[in-house]
Design a protein around this motif. Structure first.
Motif, PDB file in Angstrom:
ATOM      1  N   UNK A 171       0.924  -1.315  -0.014  1.00 51.48           N
ATOM      2  CA  UNK A 171       0.090   0.177   0.024  1.00 51.48           C
ATOM      3  C   UNK A 171       0.846   1.239  -0.161  1.00 51.48           C
ATOM      4  N   UNK A 172       0.474   2.312  -0.428  1.00 49.38           N
ATOM      5  CA  UNK A 172       1.009   3.478  -0.604  1.00 49.38           C
ATOM      6  C   UNK A 172       0.110   4.671   0.051  1.00 49.38           C
ATOM      7  N   UNK A 173       0.851   5.404   0.875  1.00 49.90           N
ATOM      8  CA  UNK A 173       0.125   6.506   1.534  1.00 49.90           C
ATOM      9  C   UNK A 173      -0.497   7.449   0.359  1.00 49.90           C
ATOM     10  N   UNK A 174      -1.368   8.542   0.969  1.00 50.11           N
ATOM     11  CA  UNK A 174      -1.953   9.392  -0.099  1.00 50.11           C
ATOM     12  C   UNK A 174      -0.828  10.190  -0.526  1.00 50.11           C
ATOM     13  N   UNK A 175      -0.092  10.630   0.370  1.00 44.95           N
ATOM     14  CA  UNK A 175       0.958  11.574  -0.304  1.00 44.95           C
ATOM     15  C   UNK A 175       2.294  10.850  -0.756  1.00 44.95           C
ATOM     16  N   UNK A 176       2.316   9.546  -0.855  1.00 38.91           N
ATOM     17  CA  UNK A 176       3.269   8.871  -1.448  1.00 38.91           C
ATOM     18  C   UNK A 176       4.678   8.791  -0.597  1.00 38.91           C
ATOM     19  N   UNK A 180       3.693   0.568   2.593  1.00 36.84           N
ATOM     20  CA  UNK A 180       3.434  -0.454   3.622  1.00 36.84           C
ATOM     21  C   UNK A 180       3.454  -1.828   2.923  1.00 36.84           C
ATOM     22  N   UNK A 181       4.186  -2.602   3.452  1.00 33.43           N
ATOM     23  CA  UNK A 181       4.322  -4.222   2.888  1.00 33.43           C
ATOM     24  C   UNK A 181       3.611  -4.897   3.799  1.00 33.43           C
ATOM     25  N   UNK A 182       2.575  -5.648   3.315  1.00 31.46           N
ATOM     26  CA  UNK A 182       1.740  -6.378   4.256  1.00 31.46           C
ATOM     27  C   UNK A 182       1.567  -7.813   3.780  1.00 31.46           C
ATOM     28  N   UNK A 183       1.797  -8.852   4.963  1.00 29.23           N
ATOM     29  CA  UNK A 183       1.568 -10.142   4.453  1.00 29.23           C
ATOM     30  C   UNK A 183       0.533 -10.795   5.807  1.00 29.23           C
TER      31      UNK A 183
END
Length: 214
Positions: A171-176, A180-183
């Motif tokens: 995922x990327x935050x709104x401001x880039x 976030x790398x999620x498992x």
């Protein structure tokens, strides 16, 4: 009367033994979502983690990078200027120090640290690398300590229709500025989730919650 007291002592002994056999969870709860400080990162985490689901209402979902390839051994996410590859390896018990609880019945530490993934038993698979490439050339360093205590990675699952899917995501935050790398990976019972956090192309920490999806 003597037999009655004998029976009581036997039941008490069994109860104490059963209590002694309870698997202690020695893992650090300070890395959980509940302990993460309030702010933009916590707000972002709440949009996709199971640990943060109670705070999700009213928050806009983050941009999600597509998984372009995944199999039993690895997963790849790609988008313009970003590529993330997570791979697994084989756990070789003979190369590690294993610490057991209750007469070697439960494994609770590997190399002196509590761990995630098949907690209580000897894991069979590891996370061998987390590679992040930005701008098609620059590699963001994810230290091995960020995943050395994480085992049994799950790259795929099969849904009710028989389709192979993945719980994992980037995922990327709104401001880039944040990635976030999620498992979601397997425990002996249920799952655990881990999110590696990158800010301005630097690794800044992780959030881990266990005991989910039982």
């Amino acid at each position: 009367m003597r037999s009655f007291f004998g029976l009581c002592l036997l039941m008490l002994s069994i109860a104490v033994q059963a209590q002694d056999e309870v698997l202690p969870d020695l893992r650090n709860k300070r890395e959980s979502f509940a302990k993460y400080p309030k702010g933009e990162i916590r707000d972002d985490l709440a949009t996709f983690t199971i640990g943060g689901i109670d705070e999700r209402i009213g928050k806009k979902p983050l941009e999600k990078l597509p998984a372009t390839d995944y199999n039993l051994r690895s997963i790849t996410f790609e988008a313009p200027n970003v590529k993330v590859i997570i791979t697994s390896g084989t756990f070789e018990a003979s190369k590690h120090k294993l610490f057991y609880y209750y007469e070697k019945k439960y494994l609770v530490k590997i190399d002196g640290k509590p761990y995630y993934g098949d907690y209580g038993t000897v894991p069979t698979t590891t996370i061998s690398s987390v590679v992040v490439i930005v701008n098609n050339k620059d590699t963001v360093a994810i230290p091995p300590t960020a995943y050395a205590d994480l085992f049994h990675p799950d790259f795929t699952y099969v849904d009710g229709s028989g389709t192979v899917r993945t719980h994992n995501a980037v995922y990327l935050s709104a401001d880039k500025h944040r990635m976030y790398i999620y498992m979601v990976n397997s425990e002996a019972m249920g799952k655990y989730e881990v999110t590696w956090i990158l800010q301005d192309n630097k690794y800044v920490g992780r959030v881990v919650d266990s005991g989910i999806m039982k």
